[in-house]
Motif scaffolding. Structure first.
Motif, short mmCIF file in Angstrom:
data_model
loop_
_atom_site.label_atom_id
_atom_site.label_comp_id
_atom_site.label_asym_id
_atom_site.label_seq_id
_atom_site.Cartn_x
_atom_site.Cartn_y
_atom_site.Cartn_z
N GLN A 1 0.79 -34.87 -13.76
CA GLN A 1 0.50 -34.25 -12.48
C GLN A 1 -0.89 -34.60 -11.97
N ASP A 2 -1.70 -35.13 -12.87
CA ASP A 2 -3.09 -35.39 -12.51
C ASP A 2 -3.45 -36.74 -13.12
N PRO A 3 -4.06 -37.62 -12.33
CA PRO A 3 -4.35 -38.96 -12.85
C PRO A 3 -5.40 -38.95 -13.95
N VAL A 4 -6.19 -37.89 -14.06
CA VAL A 4 -7.27 -37.85 -15.05
C VAL A 4 -6.93 -36.91 -16.21
N ALA A 5 -6.49 -35.70 -15.90
CA ALA A 5 -6.28 -34.68 -16.93
C ALA A 5 -4.81 -34.60 -17.33
N PRO A 6 -4.46 -34.97 -18.58
CA PRO A 6 -3.08 -34.86 -19.05
C PRO A 6 -2.63 -33.39 -19.14
N GLY A 7 -1.32 -33.19 -19.21
CA GLY A 7 -0.71 -31.86 -19.17
C GLY A 7 -1.35 -30.79 -20.03
N PRO A 8 -1.54 -31.05 -21.35
CA PRO A 8 -2.07 -29.97 -22.18
C PRO A 8 -3.45 -29.50 -21.72
N LEU A 9 -4.25 -30.42 -21.19
CA LEU A 9 -5.59 -30.05 -20.72
C LEU A 9 -5.50 -29.22 -19.43
N LEU A 10 -4.55 -29.60 -18.55
CA LEU A 10 -4.40 -28.88 -17.28
C LEU A 10 -4.22 -27.38 -17.50
N ASP A 11 -3.49 -27.04 -18.60
CA ASP A 11 -3.27 -25.62 -18.89
C ASP A 11 -4.59 -24.88 -19.13
N TYR A 12 -5.63 -25.61 -19.51
CA TYR A 12 -6.89 -24.96 -19.87
C TYR A 12 -7.91 -25.00 -18.73
N ILE A 13 -7.59 -25.71 -17.66
CA ILE A 13 -8.56 -25.82 -16.56
C ILE A 13 -7.97 -25.35 -15.24
N GLY A 14 -7.01 -24.46 -15.34
CA GLY A 14 -6.46 -23.88 -14.11
C GLY A 14 -5.64 -24.86 -13.29
N GLY A 15 -5.05 -25.88 -13.96
CA GLY A 15 -4.08 -26.73 -13.27
C GLY A 15 -4.66 -27.92 -12.53
#
Lengths: 221, 215
Positions: free
Chosen positions: B89-103
């Motif tokens: 969903q994000d070119p920089v932050a992979p899925g598991p990280l997105l969960d920790y930074i508010g998407g």
């Protein structure tokens, strides 16, 4: 129900090989795919991946009962060896097996055996229950509906898993004990670093190939 | 996928597969594995070993009614969970990280730490710390002392230190004895996920950074 003939206590688990459901499933498989030549004693061992696929695709409750009777007692033992008390373990077993039913669509037989997949669910439940932490998981790599995994890949992976099980069983007791303890969460980090590994290269390459095919399938979309 | 040159050690992979690592360490491993199919295959191979251990465990006796209670549960959940399709969903932050930074990376609350470097500490269990680092292109990080294990995963840009050149997906695994002064590549601002352990509480975790001889 097929499973109804099975005793709940599967301490001596081998009789499960004679359960009608598993024979039936294996028979179907042989018709479709190249037979796997094993020549070992568990030639008749049930193909749990096929049972799990019936749960996945057909929501087959009889298949679930058979899977439950083999794995639930092992999951309970696994959780108890990992530090849960009997009541806690009993409750978790129900959660774990219900999760198997609910998430069956995520099972990919080219990358995991049924035992492997159920292990990951039980492990995550253990982290959640005993350590009250969530466990970050890698991004999923899904098969698209048009890209069903090849039978050959599936059988190859199941075969490698079987070899791994045999290799584990034939290790010297001390080394096997160390590996078991690592997975029961019973080793310090220093001890884990000292745990010498099994040869995992072959199964790793096979999974790597399955991942490559997935990437190609995803790129084509 | 880009070519990743710096990978996880077997010790970290076993710890991740066995489920014994702190949440922050699991987070950086899951994030690296999202970008690295070699390490994903290695993790799944170790999961297979876990499966073999489970399958070889002597079965415990279930309480009477365990099966019936479970059947009741699954009948109550008549609609199966749909296949989670998590396309990046994000070119920089992979899925598991997105969960920790508010998407989204845009949601990160950066705090300046000097020299133009910014950081954001992520909320995990306290046994290890995960932070995002933002290092302007061409900037040298101050020689930061870490007493235990330090893992650094590049998400954007690149950095160079005595150990080599680290680009997107590469993970640097440093023990207390490594004194390094990373310098961000001049081409682009560098974003990293960095995890440090709490050395007093997790003595020995740094041992997992050492490569095995046997696997």
């Amino acid at each position: 129900m097929f499973g109804a003939t099975e005793p709940l206590d599967t301490r001596d688990a081998t009789p499960i090989a004679t359960a009608p459901i598993t024979r039936h499933v294996r028979g179907n498989d042989r018709d479709k795919a190249k037979p796997v030549t094993t020549g070992t004693a568990d030639e008749n061992a049930p193909d749990w991946a096929a049972v799990l696929i019936r749960i996945r695709d057909d929501r087959d409750e009889a298949a679930f009962v058979a899977l439950f009777q083999h794995f639930a007692p092992r999951v309970k033992a696994f959780l108890m060896r990992s530090g849960a008390d009997a009541a806690q373990a009993e409750e978790c077993v129900q959660d774990v097996m219900a999760t198997v039913w609910q998430k069956a669509a995520q099972f990919d037989p080219t990358r995991a055996s049924a035992a492997t997949w159920i292990f990951t669910i039980a492990r995550n439940r253990r982290i959640d229950a005993l350590r009250r932490q969530k466990r970050p998981e890698p991004e999923d790599l899904p098969w698209g509906p048009e890209a069903e995994p090849h039978q050959e890949d599936r059988l190859g992976l199941q075969q490698e898993t079987k070899h791994l099980g045999e290799a584990l069983a034939s290790l010297p007791a001390k080394q096997r004990d160390l590996i078991e303890k690592a997975y029961f969460g019973d080793l310090t980090h220093t001890e884990i670093a000292e745990a010498t590994g099994l040869p995992l290269g072959t199964i790793k390459s096979r999974i790597r190939l399955a991942l490559q095919r997935l990437r190609h399938a995803m790129d084509r979309k | 996928m880009t070519t990743i040159r710096h990978h996880l050690t077997d010790g970290l992979i076993i710890g991740y597969s066995a489920g014994t690592l702190p949440e922050a360490v699991n987070l950086i491993i899951a994030t690296h594995v999202s970008l690295c199919d070699d390490c994903r295959a290695a993790v799944e191979a170790h999961d297979a070993l876990g499966g073999a251990v489970l399958d070889g465990t002597e079965a415990a006796k279930l309480d009477e009614g365990c099966l019936d209670a479970t059947l009741e549960m699954i009948r109550a959940m008549d609609t199966p969970a749909p296949r989670d399709i998590q396309m990046p969903q994000d070119p920089v932050a992979p899925g598991p990280l997105l969960d920790y930074i508010g998407g989204s990376l845009d949601a990160v609350k950066w705090r300046p730490v000097g020299m133009g470097v910014k950081q954001a500490i992520l909320k995990t269990s306290p046994d290890a710390t995960a932070r995002l680092l933002y290092i302007p292109a061409g900037t040298a990080m101050p020689d930061h002392g870490h007493r235990g294990l330090e893992l650094t995963l590049v998400l954007q840009g690149a950095f160079q230190d005595d150990e080599g050149y680290f680009a997107r997906g590469d993970i640097e695994i440093a023990n207390a004895d490594l004194h390094h002064t990373p310098v961000a590549d001049i081409s682009q601002d560098c974003i990293c996920l960095a995890v440090t352990d709490a050395p007093l509480r997790l003595k020995g975790l740094a041992r997992l950074a050492q490569p095995f001889l046997n696997i």
